[in-house]
Design an enzyme around this catalytic site. Sequence first.
Site, mmCIF file in Angstrom:
data_model
loop_
_atom_site.group_PDB
_atom_site.id
_atom_site.type_symbol
_atom_site.label_atom_id
_atom_site.label_comp_id
_atom_site.label_asym_id
_atom_site.label_seq_id
_atom_site.Cartn_x
_atom_site.Cartn_y
_atom_site.Cartn_z
ATOM 1 N N HIS A 180 64.682 15.761 -0.541
ATOM 2 C CA HIS A 180 63.693 14.749 -0.183
ATOM 3 C C HIS A 180 62.312 15.386 -0.113
ATOM 4 O O HIS A 180 62.141 16.493 0.402
ATOM 5 C CB HIS A 180 64.054 14.141 1.186
ATOM 6 C CG HIS A 180 63.342 12.856 1.465
ATOM 7 N ND1 HIS A 180 62.077 12.827 2.014
ATOM 8 C CD2 HIS A 180 63.697 11.564 1.266
ATOM 9 C CE1 HIS A 180 61.692 11.563 2.150
ATOM 10 N NE2 HIS A 180 62.658 10.787 1.698
ATOM 11 N N HIS A 181 61.326 14.683 -0.653
ATOM 12 C CA HIS A 181 59.972 15.237 -0.767
ATOM 13 C C HIS A 181 59.351 15.512 0.599
ATOM 14 O O HIS A 181 58.404 16.293 0.707
ATOM 15 C CB HIS A 181 59.088 14.265 -1.561
ATOM 16 C CG HIS A 181 58.059 14.948 -2.404
ATOM 17 N ND1 HIS A 181 57.270 15.981 -1.941
ATOM 18 C CD2 HIS A 181 57.674 14.754 -3.694
ATOM 19 C CE1 HIS A 181 56.447 16.369 -2.884
ATOM 20 N NE2 HIS A 181 56.672 15.653 -3.971
ATOM 21 N N SER A 182 59.854 14.891 1.650
ATOM 22 C CA SER A 182 59.278 15.128 2.976
ATOM 23 C C SER A 182 59.515 16.560 3.454
ATOM 24 O O SER A 182 58.796 17.050 4.321
ATOM 25 C CB SER A 182 59.866 14.142 3.998
ATOM 26 O OG SER A 182 61.259 14.340 4.143
#
Length: 421
Positions: free
Chosen positions: A133-135
């Site tokens: 996930h890009h977070s």
Amino acid sequence: MDDAGETSQPPLTIRISRAASGGGADAWPAVAEEPVSPTARLMDSFYIVVTMGLGSPLDLPVFRAGIETQLARYPRFRSIQVTKDGKPRWGRGGLRGVAVHGAHGPRSRPLWEFHFLDFPTSDAMSTAVFRVHHSLGDGMSLLTILMASTRSAADPSRLPAMPAPPARSGDIYARPRPPRTAGVLALIAWLWSFVVLAWHTVVDVTLFVATIAFVRDPHTLFKRDNGGGDGEFPRRKRFVNRSLSLGDVKFLKEALNCAYVNMIESSKSNEVKWGNQLGYIILPFHIAMYEDPLEYVRKAKKMVDRKKSSLEVVFTHMLGEVIIKTFGVKAAGVIFRRMISHTTISFSNMIGPAEQVEFYGHQVVSIAPSVYGPPEALTVHYQSYSNTIKVILAVDEEQFPDHGQLLDDFTESVRIIKDGL
């Protein structure tokens, strides 16, 4: 390779015990609970996918041991997103690569996973796919962690060699002060360069704000009619790639007096900051036909040289932080999506090792990072590795049903430009 979706069989997974090799869970530092950064919260629907072609059949026990001793020691990879007082925070979670869940799936598990394809492909004996996930971080920080987990294939006792840093010192837009012996005119020219830098920055930031507000790219073969703003967000994407010769690119660079455009700018420290350190540059993308194939390169070089004399990437990063703090994450998300949907293509490029590497006991023959979540129909990534450059496309198949032809065009373009010299 398609993005997340329902499959007839469950994907392979790795489940990692809480005890790392050579020690128990207490051997790892405790994960400090901290808030999820506003920029990371903007990445709610974005995932990074790194496809690694391996030179041997998959050995799952060896791969698992590598994850236990390498990736699992990073606190963010041992964290889950929890909600406290109505705000998301990073808290301690289990350690396991989990099966695919949707972009808005449960956050009770770490937001990363490995998928394995244990059969030969056209360029590899097996394939490992890292989906995160890009977070958790931007492409630079995540790829840096992956590369820190590799070893030189020629000498597994050391880290892989990386390309030499640029010869310049300081930021890419910095102009060295001339020596006193250069004279008054040289000093005036140096001072004038700062005036030009300021003017270019004002123009570029104004255009960036206008793009968010009302300026929109026209519809072309590369862009959806609605720019992806029809509520279908994200749309399914297919990842495809093609290898180009790094030697050919170097030849063109030297012959045309170009420079590598990369995401690392020299400074007093080459350390990569963890997290999402995002800035943006809007590049004009002209669709035209020239009799001289080198004219495409000349125009691109002129455009990039102009962008080097600007602080656009710095100010767009600062602008994003101000918008998030002033209007909140939801409003910033709408603005962020609007900016992307008003443009045509996203470009990004990464620098990889200068030699062949091993990843958890497996020789890596190719590295192909990409992303899905943005509303654009086409996202282009470039990844250097050893003596090749991978062109990776994330394509909307409805917009680009013949994506193989698009890859062929990249290869043919390099050949035509090289033959034109």
